[in-house]
Design an enzyme around this catalytic site. Sequence first.
Site, PDB file in Angstrom:
ATOM      1  N   ASN A 278     -12.542  73.670  13.417  1.00  0.00           N
ATOM      2  CA  ASN A 278     -13.801  74.357  13.101  1.00  0.00           C
ATOM      3  C   ASN A 278     -14.791  73.295  12.644  1.00  0.00           C
ATOM      4  OD1 ASN A 278     -15.893  75.889  12.097  1.00  0.00           O
ATOM      5  ND2 ASN A 278     -14.771  76.597  10.285  1.00  0.00           N
TER       6      ASN A 278
ATOM      7  N   LYS B 185     -17.828  73.676  11.950  1.00  0.00           N
ATOM      8  CA  LYS B 185     -18.874  74.230  11.070  1.00  0.00           C
ATOM      9  C   LYS B 185     -20.254  73.764  11.569  1.00  0.00           C
ATOM     10  CE  LYS B 185     -15.561  74.001   7.322  1.00  0.00           C
ATOM     11  NZ  LYS B 185     -15.309  74.386   5.953  1.00  0.00           N
TER      12      LYS B 185
ATOM     13  N   HIS C 233     -14.986  84.083   8.774  1.00  0.00           N
ATOM     14  CA  HIS C 233     -14.732  82.885   7.954  1.00  0.00           C
ATOM     15  C   HIS C 233     -15.322  83.122   6.565  1.00  0.00           C
ATOM     16  CE1 HIS C 233     -14.890  78.772   6.477  1.00  0.00           C
ATOM     17  NE2 HIS C 233     -14.021  78.459   7.420  1.00  0.00           N
TER      18      HIS C 233
ATOM     19  N   GLU D 170     -16.922  81.337   4.640  1.00  0.00           N
ATOM     20  CA  GLU D 170     -18.303  80.860   4.444  1.00  0.00           C
ATOM     21  C   GLU D 170     -19.299  81.881   4.972  1.00  0.00           C
ATOM     22  OE1 GLU D 170     -17.796  77.016   6.281  1.00  0.00           O
ATOM     23  OE2 GLU D 170     -16.550  76.380   4.595  1.00  0.00           O
TER      24      GLU D 170
ATOM     25  N   GLU E  71      -6.761  81.688   5.099  1.00  0.00           N
ATOM     26  CA  GLU E  71      -7.483  80.556   4.520  1.00  0.00           C
ATOM     27  C   GLU E  71      -7.847  80.874   3.075  1.00  0.00           C
ATOM     28  OE1 GLU E  71      -9.480  77.974   7.686  1.00  0.00           O
ATOM     29  OE2 GLU E  71     -10.871  79.549   7.199  1.00  0.00           O
TER      30      GLU E  71
ATOM     31  N   GLY F  28     -12.030  72.847   2.061  1.00  0.00           N
ATOM     32  CA  GLY F  28     -12.888  71.706   1.755  1.00  0.00           C
ATOM     33  C   GLY F  28     -12.696  71.111   0.376  1.00  0.00           C
TER      34      GLY F  28
ATOM     35  N   SER G  43      -7.850  72.580   3.836  1.00  0.00           N
ATOM     36  CA  SER G  43      -7.498  71.190   3.508  1.00  0.00           C
ATOM     37  C   SER G  43      -6.262  70.690   4.249  1.00  0.00           C
ATOM     38  CB  SER G  43      -7.332  71.027   1.993  1.00  0.00           C
ATOM     39  OG  SER G  43      -8.579  71.241   1.338  1.00  0.00           O
TER      40      SER G  43
END
Length: 242
Positions: free
Chosen positions: A8, A10, A95, A97, A163, A169, A201
């Site tokens: 991904n 991003k 996701h 985010e 996740e 991250g 991660s």
Amino acid sequence: MKPLIAGNWKMNGLTASITEVEALIGKFDGAAPDDRDVLICPPATLVAGFAVQFSDEAIQIGGQDCHAESGGAHTGDVSAEMLADAGAAFVIVGHSERRADHGESDAAVKAKAEAALRAGLTPIICVGETENQRTAGKALDIVSGQLEGSLPETTDDIVIAYEPVWAIGTGLVPTNGDIAEMHNFIRTKTHFDTRILYGGSVKPGNAKEILSIANVNGALVGGASLKAEDFYPIVMAAPGAD
Ligand code: PEP
């Protein structure tokens, strides 16, 4: 089950970033091993270019999000049909985010997953708890609720990505036992052959250990997917399909 290693990117990557994909393919020395699936989800601007460029290679291209509708007055959005038309095979939906930055509810994620299936794409549906939720002992409940709310009615051709939000991250990773517990739990909620990816991660140094845990059928990789030198060892760390 064939593992899926998905990158991904991003909101990272310009046209020049194609060299990283070329470098990855170069490391495969002609052909990616056929006992694992390799996917790169670049920003929407790069999907069509990458899909055309790499149509003969053993890597697939995916989107990072799609709108639930096929078209219409939704400025700035991209539909699943558009991604499929551009050559994508997968799309990430839900996701964390996007759930956080765009207030996407489970119902919105479910609609996007259904849109993906309608367009012939495989949705990668993301779920995961926050740090506070895990500390409070609610991780399984939270993920259970997200699955109930976010999975499409037809679950034949979907991928689920677990996740933990606090692992994305940050360099933090759950214990192997916690990953195993969550993946075993998700397995009870879905088909025996649905791939369940771990994301958060994943790095060259921890990929082999994580990917060998039962019911971890691949990885969704953010930061470490941007450079071929990091992504390649993660792809190769997955135990191949029998
Ligand atoms: C992600 O964005 O899905 C992700 C897992 O990121 P990272 O690998 O950088 O933690």
